[in-house]
Design a protein around this motif. Structure first.
Motif, PDB file in Angstrom:
ATOM      1  N   GLU A 105       0.802  -1.219   0.000  1.00  0.00           N
ATOM      2  CA  GLU A 105       0.000   0.000   0.000  1.00  0.00           C
ATOM      3  C   GLU A 105       0.839   1.275   0.000  1.00  0.00           C
ATOM      4  O   GLU A 105       0.292   2.375  -0.108  1.00  0.00           O
ATOM      5  N   HIS A 106       2.164   1.142   0.140  1.00  0.00           N
ATOM      6  CA  HIS A 106       3.041   2.316   0.125  1.00  0.00           C
ATOM      7  C   HIS A 106       3.320   2.800  -1.286  1.00  0.00           C
ATOM      8  O   HIS A 106       3.993   3.820  -1.468  1.00  0.00           O
ATOM      9  N   PHE A 107       2.830   2.103  -2.298  1.00  0.00           N
ATOM     10  CA  PHE A 107       3.045   2.488  -3.690  1.00  0.00           C
ATOM     11  C   PHE A 107       1.720   2.975  -4.268  1.00  0.00           C
ATOM     12  O   PHE A 107       0.684   2.314  -4.117  1.00  0.00           O
ATOM     13  N   PHE A 108       1.758   4.131  -4.918  1.00  0.00           N
ATOM     14  CA  PHE A 108       0.523   4.714  -5.437  1.00  0.00           C
ATOM     15  C   PHE A 108       0.826   5.447  -6.748  1.00  0.00           C
ATOM     16  O   PHE A 108       1.988   5.679  -7.109  1.00  0.00           O
ATOM     17  N   VAL A 109      -0.231   5.790  -7.457  1.00  0.00           N
ATOM     18  CA  VAL A 109      -0.107   6.489  -8.744  1.00  0.00           C
ATOM     19  C   VAL A 109      -0.684   7.882  -8.593  1.00  0.00           C
ATOM     20  O   VAL A 109      -1.776   8.068  -8.041  1.00  0.00           O
ATOM     21  N   ASN A 110       0.048   8.864  -9.081  1.00  0.00           N
ATOM     22  CA  ASN A 110      -0.408  10.255  -9.075  1.00  0.00           C
ATOM     23  C   ASN A 110      -0.094  10.866 -10.430  1.00  0.00           C
ATOM     24  O   ASN A 110       1.070  10.898 -10.847  1.00  0.00           O
ATOM     25  N   ALA A 111      -1.120  11.315 -11.121  1.00  0.00           N
ATOM     26  CA  ALA A 111      -0.967  11.942 -12.440  1.00  0.00           C
ATOM     27  C   ALA A 111      -0.189  11.045 -13.402  1.00  0.00           C
ATOM     28  O   ALA A 111       0.656  11.522 -14.167  1.00  0.00           O
ATOM     29  N   GLY A 112      -0.465   9.744 -13.344  1.00  0.00           N
ATOM     30  CA  GLY A 112       0.159   8.804 -14.260  1.00  0.00           C
ATOM     31  C   GLY A 112       1.547   8.348 -13.867  1.00  0.00           C
ATOM     32  O   GLY A 112       2.145   7.533 -14.573  1.00  0.00           O
ATOM     33  N   THR A 113       2.073   8.830 -12.739  1.00  0.00           N
ATOM     34  CA  THR A 113       3.410   8.455 -12.283  1.00  0.00           C
ATOM     35  C   THR A 113       3.302   7.595 -11.033  1.00  0.00           C
ATOM     36  O   THR A 113       2.541   7.917 -10.107  1.00  0.00           O
ATOM     37  N   ARG A 114       4.049   6.512 -11.012  1.00  0.00           N
ATOM     38  CA  ARG A 114       4.056   5.607  -9.859  1.00  0.00           C
ATOM     39  C   ARG A 114       5.017   6.148  -8.805  1.00  0.00           C
ATOM     40  O   ARG A 114       6.171   6.468  -9.098  1.00  0.00           O
ATOM     41  N   TYR A 115       4.562   6.263  -7.558  1.00  0.00           N
ATOM     42  CA  TYR A 115       5.368   6.773  -6.447  1.00  0.00           C
ATOM     43  C   TYR A 115       5.527   5.694  -5.381  1.00  0.00           C
ATOM     44  O   TYR A 115       4.683   4.821  -5.219  1.00  0.00           O
ATOM     45  N   TRP A 116       6.627   5.824  -4.651  1.00  0.00           N
ATOM     46  CA  TRP A 116       6.867   4.984  -3.474  1.00  0.00           C
ATOM     47  C   TRP A 116       6.948   5.891  -2.262  1.00  0.00           C
ATOM     48  O   TRP A 116       7.819   6.764  -2.186  1.00  0.00           O
ATOM     49  N   ARG A 117       6.019   5.715  -1.332  1.00  0.00           N
ATOM     50  CA  ARG A 117       6.072   6.469  -0.070  1.00  0.00           C
ATOM     51  C   ARG A 117       6.979   5.705   0.879  1.00  0.00           C
ATOM     52  O   ARG A 117       6.622   4.647   1.392  1.00  0.00           O
ATOM     53  N   ILE A 118       8.173   6.267   1.103  1.00  0.00           N
ATOM     54  CA  ILE A 118       9.198   5.597   1.900  1.00  0.00           C
ATOM     55  C   ILE A 118       9.166   6.142   3.320  1.00  0.00           C
ATOM     56  O   ILE A 118       9.214   7.359   3.535  1.00  0.00           O
ATOM     57  N   PHE A 119       9.095   5.232   4.288  1.00  0.00           N
ATOM     58  CA  PHE A 119       9.110   5.606   5.701  1.00  0.00           C
ATOM     59  C   PHE A 119      10.543   5.468   6.203  1.00  0.00           C
ATOM     60  O   PHE A 119      11.061   4.365   6.352  1.00  0.00           O
ATOM     61  N   GLY A 120      11.198   6.618   6.431  1.00  0.00           N
ATOM     62  CA  GLY A 120      12.619   6.633   6.737  1.00  0.00           C
ATOM     63  C   GLY A 120      12.924   6.878   8.194  1.00  0.00           C
ATOM     64  O   GLY A 120      12.096   6.663   9.086  1.00  0.00           O
ATOM     65  N   LYS A 121      14.139   7.370   8.421  1.00  0.00           N
ATOM     66  CA  LYS A 121      14.611   7.612   9.782  1.00  0.00           C
ATOM     67  C   LYS A 121      13.817   8.723  10.450  1.00  0.00           C
ATOM     68  O   LYS A 121      13.360   9.658   9.808  1.00  0.00           O
ATOM     69  N   GLY A 122      13.720   8.599  11.781  1.00  0.00           N
ATOM     70  CA  GLY A 122      13.096   9.659  12.561  1.00  0.00           C
ATOM     71  C   GLY A 122      11.635   9.890  12.246  1.00  0.00           C
ATOM     72  O   GLY A 122      11.103  10.977  12.503  1.00  0.00           O
ATOM     73  N   GLY A 123      10.960   8.896  11.671  1.00  0.00           N
ATOM     74  CA  GLY A 123       9.553   9.047  11.359  1.00  0.00           C
ATOM     75  C   GLY A 123       9.280   9.907  10.141  1.00  0.00           C
ATOM     76  O   GLY A 123       8.126  10.240   9.854  1.00  0.00           O
ATOM     77  N   ARG A 124      10.334  10.272   9.408  1.00  0.00           N
ATOM     78  CA  ARG A 124      10.150  11.097   8.206  1.00  0.00           C
ATOM     79  C   ARG A 124       9.713  10.225   7.034  1.00  0.00           C
ATOM     80  O   ARG A 124      10.157   9.086   6.891  1.00  0.00           O
ATOM     81  N   THR A 125       8.851  10.770   6.195  1.00  0.00           N
ATOM     82  CA  THR A 125       8.433  10.073   4.982  1.00  0.00           C
ATOM     83  C   THR A 125       8.797  10.903   3.762  1.00  0.00           C
ATOM     84  O   THR A 125       8.935  12.132   3.853  1.00  0.00           O
ATOM     85  N   ARG A 126       8.963  10.231   2.645  1.00  0.00           N
ATOM     86  CA  ARG A 126       9.229  10.919   1.389  1.00  0.00           C
ATOM     87  C   ARG A 126       8.566  10.138   0.258  1.00  0.00           C
ATOM     88  O   ARG A 126       8.512   8.907   0.289  1.00  0.00           O
ATOM     89  N   ASP A 127       8.042  10.854  -0.716  1.00  0.00           N
ATOM     90  CA  ASP A 127       7.410  10.247  -1.881  1.00  0.00           C
ATOM     91  C   ASP A 127       8.377  10.353  -3.055  1.00  0.00           C
ATOM     92  O   ASP A 127       8.686  11.463  -3.511  1.00  0.00           O
ATOM     93  N   VAL A 128       8.850   9.213  -3.526  1.00  0.00           N
ATOM     94  CA  VAL A 128       9.854   9.181  -4.591  1.00  0.00           C
ATOM     95  C   VAL A 128       9.220   8.598  -5.852  1.00  0.00           C
ATOM     96  O   VAL A 128       8.680   7.484  -5.817  1.00  0.00           O
ATOM     97  N   PRO A 129       9.254   9.331  -6.969  1.00  0.00           N
ATOM     98  CA  PRO A 129       8.722   8.785  -8.215  1.00  0.00           C
ATOM     99  C   PRO A 129       9.632   7.685  -8.758  1.00  0.00           C
ATOM    100  O   PRO A 129      10.853   7.795  -8.700  1.00  0.00           O
ATOM    101  N   LEU A 130       9.047   6.615  -9.253  1.00  0.00           N
ATOM    102  CA  LEU A 130       9.828   5.499  -9.790  1.00  0.00           C
ATOM    103  C   LEU A 130      10.030   5.675 -11.284  1.00  0.00           C
ATOM    104  O   LEU A 130       9.087   6.022 -12.006  1.00  0.00           O
ATOM    105  N   PRO A 131      11.250   5.438 -11.781  1.00  0.00           N
ATOM    106  CA  PRO A 131      11.454   5.439 -13.233  1.00  0.00           C
ATOM    107  C   PRO A 131      10.520   4.419 -13.885  1.00  0.00           C
ATOM    108  O   PRO A 131      10.201   3.377 -13.297  1.00  0.00           O
TER     109      PRO A 131
END
Length: 381
Positions: A217-243
């Motif tokens: 469920e951490h992978f989603f599509v936005n405007a035709g681009t697939r993103y990975w919502r990564i849960f990192g250190k210190g409770g920080r999250t980042r959304d990274v677009p996948l090639p």
């Protein structure tokens, strides 16, 4: 004389209490899950090496020195390679043969980085043990062994060159393409999963803990681009677009590969073993090694998951990608951290000097001169 408030607890008892404290701090957000996992794993290893039934307060600096030495000589299970009767093809993830084979090569001992990490974990354990009343004196103050000077980045931590990275990614892509026709039981085939792991590590550069904690469920599509919502250190999250090539393999795995491995044990986990369990941190190295074995020898070089993180950072920066964008992809809080992830690449200094920005006018004049580049005034006079 030992003070009355010192409890005569065994190493096993204190390790259990310390691990419970670490888990509690993790639950409250005071420790990152990956850090808590490392602390807990290392103190359990300390108990095995020191003797679980010994009284913690009886341990001396010499005893801890001996534990550190025994850990340094302990085989690194992440890099163990099986012999003829060892691990089946496509195994890993704790699925190796349980009985040792006398003909199997011995796994490498612990790296300098692992030794330093283990020593830090043991030191943190004893720092907690003193105010907890488990020891009268901290034996780490009498320890004589110090971590080895690493002398720069180790080979397996350095970024892969373009040729080496292309070889690894090509082997991963080959696994994915061969998956539909792969032999063996369909519910034990891991080709799509292994290819996806290497592509995610090399293209996005996540921490290995971020990769193994990923859920579908951490992978989603936005405007035709697939993103990975990564849960990192210190409770920080980042959304990274996948090639796009990586997103296509992810979709194929979710559609065809993961359902074959699903036994209902880890319904949310993205990466599963063929037994249906979430992959652990150490399992990822076995996957990389298995894919590396398919690379041509001249382009093959041992690399760890963290080495692939270095590879991502190095090649993005070498391609003049905005530094802040690279920072956000890797999940660094500070831009200065990128300096530790930027490794040298062969020929990059020569390439930089060939396109030196201050010498552009000189190059233009040379190219426009009669006779072309290299002909200088006075030649032939």
């Amino acid at each position: 004389m030992r003070p009355t408030d010192v409890e005569r607890l065994t190493v096993a008892e204190t390790v259990d209490r310390y691990a419970a404290m670490v888990r509690a701090k993790c639950a409250m957000g005071a420790l990152a899950p990956g850090t808590a996992e490392v602390y807990a794993r290392d103190v359990v290893t300390f108990a095995e090496l020191a003797g679980a039934d010994r009284v913690l307060d009886d341990l001396t600096g010499e005893d801890v020195d001996e534990v550190l030495l025994r850990f340094a000589r302990k085989p690194d299970g992440r890099r163990a390679r099986s012999g003829a009767g060892g691990q089946r093809a496509g195994a890993g993830e704790g699925e190796a043969a349980s009985s040792p084979n006398a003909s199997s090569p011995i796994a490498p001992s612990q790296s300098a980085a692992s030794q330093a990490r283990f020593r830090r974990s043991v030191s943190a354990f004893f720092q907690y043990a003193v105010p907890a009343g488990w020891v009268q004196l901290n034996p780490m103050q009498a320890v004589t062994l110090r971590p080895r000077h690493r002398g720069g980045l180790r080979a397996q931590r350095r970024a892969l060159t373009a040729e080496q990275a292309e070889g690894l990614l090509g082997a991963a892509r080959g696994l994915v393409d061969a998956a539909p026709a792969a032999a063996g039981r369909s519910d034990q085939r891991t080709e799509l999963r292994d290819g996806l792991i290497v592509l995610l590590l090399a293209a996005v550069g996540p921490r290995v803990s971020e990769l193994t904690r990923a859920d579908g469920e951490h992978f989603f599509v936005n405007a035709g681009t697939r993103y990975w919502r990564i849960f990192g250190k210190g409770g920080r999250t980042r959304d990274v677009p996948l090639p796009r090539p990586v997103a296509d393999v992810l979709d194929a795995y979710l559609r065809e590969g993961r359902p074959l491995l699903d036994r209902g044990r880890e319904p949310r986990a993205l990466l599963l073993s063929w037994r249906g369990r979430r992959l652990a941190r150490g399992d990822v190295q076995a996957v990389i090694d298995r894919v590396q074995a398919r690379v041509e020898p001249e382009r093959r070089r041992a690399v760890t998951p963290h080495g692939l993180r270095h590879t991502t950072a190095t090649h993005l920066l070498a391609a003049a990608t905005d530094m802040d964008a690279v920072r956000r992809v890797l999940g660094h809080a500070d831009l200065s951290t990128l300096g530790r992830y930027r490794d040298e690449l062969p020929g990059e200094l020569e390439a930089a000097m060939r396109v030196h920005p201050l010498l552009g006018a000189v190059r233009d004049v040379a190219e426009e001169a009669p006779g072309g580049p290299g002909v200088q005034a006075g030649d032939g006079a």
